[in-house]
Design a protein around this motif. Structure first.
Motif, PDB file in Angstrom:
ATOM      1  N   MET A   1       0.857  -1.182   0.000  1.00  0.00           N
ATOM      2  CA  MET A   1       0.000   0.000   0.000  1.00  0.00           C
ATOM      3  C   MET A   1       0.897   1.237   0.000  1.00  0.00           C
ATOM      4  SD  MET A   1      -2.858   1.252   2.783  1.00  0.00           S
ATOM      5  CE  MET A   1      -4.132   0.157   2.232  1.00  0.00           C
ATOM      6  N   ILE A   2       0.550   2.188  -0.851  1.00  0.00           N
ATOM      7  CA  ILE A   2       1.334   3.411  -0.882  1.00  0.00           C
ATOM      8  C   ILE A   2       0.808   4.393   0.160  1.00  0.00           C
ATOM      9  CG2 ILE A   2       2.140   3.165  -3.246  1.00  0.00           C
ATOM     10  CD1 ILE A   2      -0.035   4.922  -4.222  1.00  0.00           C
ATOM     11  N   LEU A   3       1.671   5.278   0.593  1.00  0.00           N
ATOM     12  CA  LEU A   3       1.354   6.205   1.676  1.00  0.00           C
ATOM     13  C   LEU A   3       0.065   6.982   1.432  1.00  0.00           C
ATOM     14  CD1 LEU A   3       2.274   7.344   4.381  1.00  0.00           C
ATOM     15  CD2 LEU A   3       3.636   9.017   3.128  1.00  0.00           C
ATOM     16  N   SER A   4      -0.163   7.409   0.196  1.00  0.00           N
ATOM     17  CA  SER A   4      -1.381   8.182  -0.085  1.00  0.00           C
ATOM     18  C   SER A   4      -2.641   7.365   0.189  1.00  0.00           C
ATOM     19  CB  SER A   4      -1.386   8.686  -1.526  1.00  0.00           C
ATOM     20  OG  SER A   4      -1.421   7.603  -2.426  1.00  0.00           O
ATOM     21  N   GLU A   5      -2.575   6.058  -0.018  1.00  0.00           N
ATOM     22  CA  GLU A   5      -3.724   5.194   0.275  1.00  0.00           C
ATOM     23  C   GLU A   5      -3.938   5.054   1.777  1.00  0.00           C
ATOM     24  OE1 GLU A   5      -2.439   1.722  -1.805  1.00  0.00           O
ATOM     25  OE2 GLU A   5      -3.397   2.334  -3.677  1.00  0.00           O
ATOM     26  N   GLN A   6      -2.867   5.084   2.536  1.00  0.00           N
ATOM     27  CA  GLN A   6      -2.967   4.947   3.987  1.00  0.00           C
ATOM     28  C   GLN A   6      -3.695   6.122   4.628  1.00  0.00           C
ATOM     29  OE1 GLN A   6       1.020   4.266   5.400  1.00  0.00           O
ATOM     30  NE2 GLN A   6       1.121   2.231   4.502  1.00  0.00           N
ATOM     31  N   THR A   7      -3.687   7.283   3.970  1.00  0.00           N
ATOM     32  CA  THR A   7      -4.385   8.443   4.528  1.00  0.00           C
ATOM     33  C   THR A   7      -5.893   8.276   4.455  1.00  0.00           C
ATOM     34  OG1 THR A   7      -4.533   9.694   2.450  1.00  0.00           O
ATOM     35  CG2 THR A   7      -2.521   9.976   3.778  1.00  0.00           C
ATOM     36  N   GLY A   8      -6.362   7.518   3.451  1.00  0.00           N
ATOM     37  CA  GLY A   8      -7.798   7.357   3.266  1.00  0.00           C
ATOM     38  C   GLY A   8      -8.464   8.576   2.653  1.00  0.00           C
ATOM     39  N   LEU A   9      -7.671   9.526   2.188  1.00  0.00           N
ATOM     40  CA  LEU A   9      -8.207  10.762   1.622  1.00  0.00           C
ATOM     41  C   LEU A   9      -8.066  10.761   0.104  1.00  0.00           C
ATOM     42  CD1 LEU A   9      -6.620  13.225   4.205  1.00  0.00           C
ATOM     43  CD2 LEU A   9      -8.971  12.364   4.178  1.00  0.00           C
ATOM     44  N   ALA A  10      -9.142  11.083  -0.594  1.00  0.00           N
ATOM     45  CA  ALA A  10      -9.141  11.062  -2.058  1.00  0.00           C
ATOM     46  C   ALA A  10      -8.289  12.169  -2.671  1.00  0.00           C
ATOM     47  CB  ALA A  10     -10.568  11.174  -2.581  1.00  0.00           C
ATOM     48  N   ASN A  11      -8.070  13.252  -1.922  1.00  0.00           N
ATOM     49  CA  ASN A  11      -7.327  14.379  -2.471  1.00  0.00           C
ATOM     50  C   ASN A  11      -5.818  14.285  -2.235  1.00  0.00           C
ATOM     51  OD1 ASN A  11      -7.569  14.836   0.281  1.00  0.00           O
ATOM     52  ND2 ASN A  11      -7.589  17.053   0.043  1.00  0.00           N
ATOM     53  N   VAL A  12      -5.342  13.196  -1.663  1.00  0.00           N
ATOM     54  CA  VAL A  12      -3.901  13.003  -1.470  1.00  0.00           C
ATOM     55  C   VAL A  12      -3.376  12.191  -2.649  1.00  0.00           C
ATOM     56  CG1 VAL A  12      -2.100  12.041   0.005  1.00  0.00           C
ATOM     57  CG2 VAL A  12      -4.110  13.124   1.032  1.00  0.00           C
ATOM     58  N   LYS A  13      -2.499  12.799  -3.423  1.00  0.00           N
ATOM     59  CA  LYS A  13      -1.958  12.182  -4.632  1.00  0.00           C
ATOM     60  C   LYS A  13      -0.455  11.955  -4.466  1.00  0.00           C
ATOM     61  CE  LYS A  13      -5.910  12.609  -6.741  1.00  0.00           C
ATOM     62  NZ  LYS A  13      -6.746  11.472  -7.025  1.00  0.00           N
ATOM     63  N   VAL A  14       0.167  11.388  -5.503  1.00  0.00           N
ATOM     64  CA  VAL A  14       1.601  11.123  -5.431  1.00  0.00           C
ATOM     65  C   VAL A  14       2.348  11.731  -6.610  1.00  0.00           C
ATOM     66  CG1 VAL A  14       1.366   8.996  -4.101  1.00  0.00           C
ATOM     67  CG2 VAL A  14       1.382   8.876  -6.576  1.00  0.00           C
ATOM     68  N   MET A  15       3.638  11.999  -6.370  1.00  0.00           N
ATOM     69  CA  MET A  15       4.556  12.435  -7.396  1.00  0.00           C
ATOM     70  C   MET A  15       5.561  11.314  -7.555  1.00  0.00           C
ATOM     71  SD  MET A  15       7.739  14.450  -8.351  1.00  0.00           S
ATOM     72  CE  MET A  15       8.602  13.859  -7.015  1.00  0.00           C
ATOM     73  N   PHE A  16       5.858  10.946  -8.795  1.00  0.00           N
ATOM     74  CA  PHE A  16       6.806   9.876  -9.061  1.00  0.00           C
ATOM     75  C   PHE A  16       8.034  10.430  -9.763  1.00  0.00           C
ATOM     76  CE2 PHE A  16       8.124   6.541 -12.223  1.00  0.00           C
ATOM     77  CZ  PHE A  16       8.875   5.813 -11.322  1.00  0.00           C
ATOM     78  N   ASP A  17       9.204  10.024  -9.302  1.00  0.00           N
ATOM     79  CA  ASP A  17      10.470  10.429  -9.898  1.00  0.00           C
ATOM     80  C   ASP A  17      11.179   9.159 -10.367  1.00  0.00           C
ATOM     81  OD1 ASP A  17      13.083  11.281 -10.443  1.00  0.00           O
ATOM     82  OD2 ASP A  17      13.073  12.737  -8.811  1.00  0.00           O
ATOM     83  N   THR A  18      11.390   9.037 -11.669  1.00  0.00           N
ATOM     84  CA  THR A  18      12.011   7.829 -12.216  1.00  0.00           C
ATOM     85  C   THR A  18      13.387   7.570 -11.603  1.00  0.00           C
ATOM     86  OG1 THR A  18      12.882   9.090 -14.096  1.00  0.00           O
ATOM     87  CG2 THR A  18      10.787   7.928 -14.419  1.00  0.00           C
ATOM     88  N   PHE A  19      14.110   8.623 -11.249  1.00  0.00           N
ATOM     89  CA  PHE A  19      15.448   8.466 -10.674  1.00  0.00           C
ATOM     90  C   PHE A  19      15.423   7.584  -9.432  1.00  0.00           C
ATOM     91  CE2 PHE A  19      18.561   9.779  -7.512  1.00  0.00           C
ATOM     92  CZ  PHE A  19      19.746   9.514  -8.178  1.00  0.00           C
ATOM     93  N   HIS A  20      14.414   7.757  -8.597  1.00  0.00           N
ATOM     94  CA  HIS A  20      14.370   7.001  -7.334  1.00  0.00           C
ATOM     95  C   HIS A  20      14.148   5.510  -7.576  1.00  0.00           C
ATOM     96  CE1 HIS A  20      14.749  10.516  -4.809  1.00  0.00           C
ATOM     97  NE2 HIS A  20      13.939  11.119  -5.657  1.00  0.00           N
ATOM     98  N   ALA A  21      13.376   5.163  -8.574  1.00  0.00           N
ATOM     99  CA  ALA A  21      13.210   3.750  -8.922  1.00  0.00           C
ATOM    100  C   ALA A  21      14.524   3.188  -9.443  1.00  0.00           C
ATOM    101  CB  ALA A  21      12.099   3.568  -9.955  1.00  0.00           C
ATOM    102  N   LEU A  22      15.206   3.951 -10.292  1.00  0.00           N
ATOM    103  CA  LEU A  22      16.490   3.510 -10.827  1.00  0.00           C
ATOM    104  C   LEU A  22      17.523   3.361  -9.717  1.00  0.00           C
ATOM    105  CD1 LEU A  22      16.566   5.792 -13.966  1.00  0.00           C
ATOM    106  CD2 LEU A  22      16.300   3.306 -13.961  1.00  0.00           C
ATOM    107  N   TYR A  23      17.511   4.281  -8.769  1.00  0.00           N
ATOM    108  CA  TYR A  23      18.437   4.242  -7.639  1.00  0.00           C
ATOM    109  C   TYR A  23      18.276   2.944  -6.842  1.00  0.00           C
ATOM    110  CZ  TYR A  23      20.704   5.598  -3.273  1.00  0.00           C
ATOM    111  OH  TYR A  23      21.517   5.642  -2.161  1.00  0.00           O
ATOM    112  N   ARG A  24      17.030   2.476  -6.766  1.00  0.00           N
ATOM    113  CA  ARG A  24      16.732   1.239  -6.037  1.00  0.00           C
ATOM    114  C   ARG A  24      16.844   0.005  -6.927  1.00  0.00           C
ATOM    115  NH1 ARG A  24      13.447   1.589  -1.341  1.00  0.00           N
ATOM    116  NH2 ARG A  24      12.375  -0.252  -2.115  1.00  0.00           N
ATOM    117  N   ASN A  25      17.330   0.191  -8.161  1.00  0.00           N
ATOM    118  CA  ASN A  25      17.446  -0.911  -9.135  1.00  0.00           C
ATOM    119  C   ASN A  25      16.110  -1.587  -9.399  1.00  0.00           C
ATOM    120  OD1 ASN A  25      20.237  -0.723  -9.745  1.00  0.00           O
ATOM    121  ND2 ASN A  25      20.678  -1.604  -7.744  1.00  0.00           N
ATOM    122  N   GLU A  26      15.071  -0.775  -9.491  1.00  0.00           N
ATOM    123  CA  GLU A  26      13.734  -1.275  -9.781  1.00  0.00           C
ATOM    124  C   GLU A  26      13.278  -0.749 -11.139  1.00  0.00           C
ATOM    125  OE1 GLU A  26      11.281  -0.476  -6.385  1.00  0.00           O
ATOM    126  OE2 GLU A  26      12.507  -1.749  -5.105  1.00  0.00           O
TER     127      GLU A  26
END
Length: 77
Positions: A1-26
């Protein structure tokens, strides 16, 4: 579950940065599919903060994933 889902609020969204996935080798496109309806902003950067296409990220797969989920938000770099 992503953090925004844990809030239970529909107006909480996410920003994704490709660099962070690459940094984690994902796989960055996997994150796009996982975040889908919560995805509000995408920052594209290759590994080592290189411009897209100058490192090891598969940006074709990232853009395909964004198209598949009908993403219509911003891309920044």
């Amino acid at each position: 579950m992503i953090l925004s889902e844990q809030t239970g609020l529909a107006n909480v969204k996410v920003m994704f940065d490709t660099f962070h996935a690459l940094y984690r080798n994902e796989v960055p496109s996997d994150y796009v599919y996982r975040m889908a309806d919560k995805l509000h902003h995408v920052h594209i950067s290759d590994n080592d903060r290189l411009p897209p296409g100058e490192g090891r990220c598969d940006f074709d797969a990232v853009l395909k994933a964004l198209k598949d989920i009908n993403y219509d938000g911003y891309l920044s770099m």
